[in-house]
Design a protein around this motif. Sequence first.
Motif, PDB file in Angstrom:
ATOM      1  N   SER A 166      60.997  11.270 -46.460  1.00 62.46           N
ATOM      2  CA  SER A 166      61.713  10.022 -46.719  1.00 62.46           C
ATOM      3  C   SER A 166      61.415   9.054 -45.574  1.00 62.46           C
ATOM      4  O   SER A 166      60.884   9.457 -44.534  1.00 62.46           O
ATOM      5  N   ARG A 167      61.753   7.803 -45.787  1.00 61.62           N
ATOM      6  CA  ARG A 167      61.521   6.797 -44.763  1.00 61.62           C
ATOM      7  C   ARG A 167      62.707   5.862 -44.669  1.00 61.62           C
ATOM      8  O   ARG A 167      63.380   5.606 -45.662  1.00 61.62           O
ATOM      9  N   ASP A 168      62.944   5.335 -43.450  1.00 62.87           N
ATOM     10  CA  ASP A 168      63.970   4.343 -43.203  1.00 62.87           C
ATOM     11  C   ASP A 168      63.274   3.176 -42.523  1.00 62.87           C
ATOM     12  O   ASP A 168      63.001   3.222 -41.306  1.00 62.87           O
ATOM     13  N   ASN A 169      62.978   2.146 -43.276  1.00 62.09           N
ATOM     14  CA  ASN A 169      62.221   1.025 -42.725  1.00 62.09           C
ATOM     15  C   ASN A 169      63.023   0.247 -41.687  1.00 62.09           C
ATOM     16  O   ASN A 169      62.440  -0.370 -40.789  1.00 62.09           O
ATOM     17  N   ALA A 170      64.341   0.261 -41.794  1.00 72.37           N
ATOM     18  CA  ALA A 170      65.168  -0.435 -40.808  1.00 72.37           C
ATOM     19  C   ALA A 170      65.052   0.224 -39.429  1.00 72.37           C
ATOM     20  O   ALA A 170      65.212  -0.446 -38.404  1.00 72.37           O
ATOM     21  N   ARG A 171      64.778   1.520 -39.426  1.00 70.99           N
ATOM     22  CA  ARG A 171      64.626   2.273 -38.175  1.00 70.99           C
ATOM     23  C   ARG A 171      63.185   2.599 -37.839  1.00 70.99           C
ATOM     24  O   ARG A 171      62.921   3.284 -36.852  1.00 70.99           O
ATOM     25  N   SER A 205      56.479   0.565 -48.730  1.00 68.01           N
ATOM     26  CA  SER A 205      57.563  -0.024 -49.523  1.00 68.01           C
ATOM     27  C   SER A 205      57.021  -1.174 -50.368  1.00 68.01           C
ATOM     28  O   SER A 205      56.017  -1.798 -49.990  1.00 68.01           O
ATOM     29  N   SER A 265      61.570  14.067 -37.342  1.00 65.33           N
ATOM     30  CA  SER A 265      61.576  12.611 -37.358  1.00 65.33           C
ATOM     31  C   SER A 265      60.306  12.104 -36.702  1.00 65.33           C
ATOM     32  O   SER A 265      59.746  12.765 -35.818  1.00 65.33           O
ATOM     33  N   TYR A 274      60.924  10.772 -42.065  1.00 61.42           N
ATOM     34  CA  TYR A 274      61.551  12.076 -41.878  1.00 61.42           C
ATOM     35  C   TYR A 274      60.864  13.129 -42.738  1.00 61.42           C
ATOM     36  O   TYR A 274      60.284  12.828 -43.777  1.00 61.42           O
ATOM     37  N   SER A 294      56.842  -0.967 -42.699  1.00 61.82           N
ATOM     38  CA  SER A 294      57.075  -0.910 -44.145  1.00 61.82           C
ATOM     39  C   SER A 294      55.793  -1.052 -44.951  1.00 61.82           C
ATOM     40  O   SER A 294      55.745  -0.668 -46.126  1.00 61.82           O
ATOM     41  N   THR A 332      61.214   4.692 -39.118  1.00 62.75           N
ATOM     42  CA  THR A 332      61.191   6.142 -38.964  1.00 62.75           C
ATOM     43  C   THR A 332      60.907   6.821 -40.296  1.00 62.75           C
ATOM     44  O   THR A 332      61.426   6.395 -41.334  1.00 62.75           O
TER      45      THR A 332
END
Length: 124
Positions: free
Chosen positions: A72-77, A54, A21, A81, A30, A79
Amino acid sequence: QVQLVESGGGLVLPGGSLRLSCAASGLTFSTYSMGWFRRAPGKEREFVAAISSSPAGRTYYGDSVKGRFTISRDNARNTVYLQMNSLEPEDTAVYYCAAKGGLVGYFPGEYDYWGQGTQVTVSS
């Protein structure tokens, strides 16, 4: 200021899996392309994977990890991965995440910000 902090490295048996992470702060996450690079002992820093900003989120991989690693990515966090499967001893390296404004890049010099790295060791 911008900070990128990697986590998730460690010692794993050949054939095993790890998920790295990278938590980002101080930037509009983002809008940045994110990349993973690695440096093995005595070698140059090598491109591993990248994901575009994004909403596209297109992914790109180095030849040596295609089919085994997934970015992968989590824009809300804020972060990104790196899921690493079927690990091999040759994957042993320090893994770095990096952020780049604009399009994805394949070379370290194209990236604006770097984390400190996390060690991954694949050994029996």
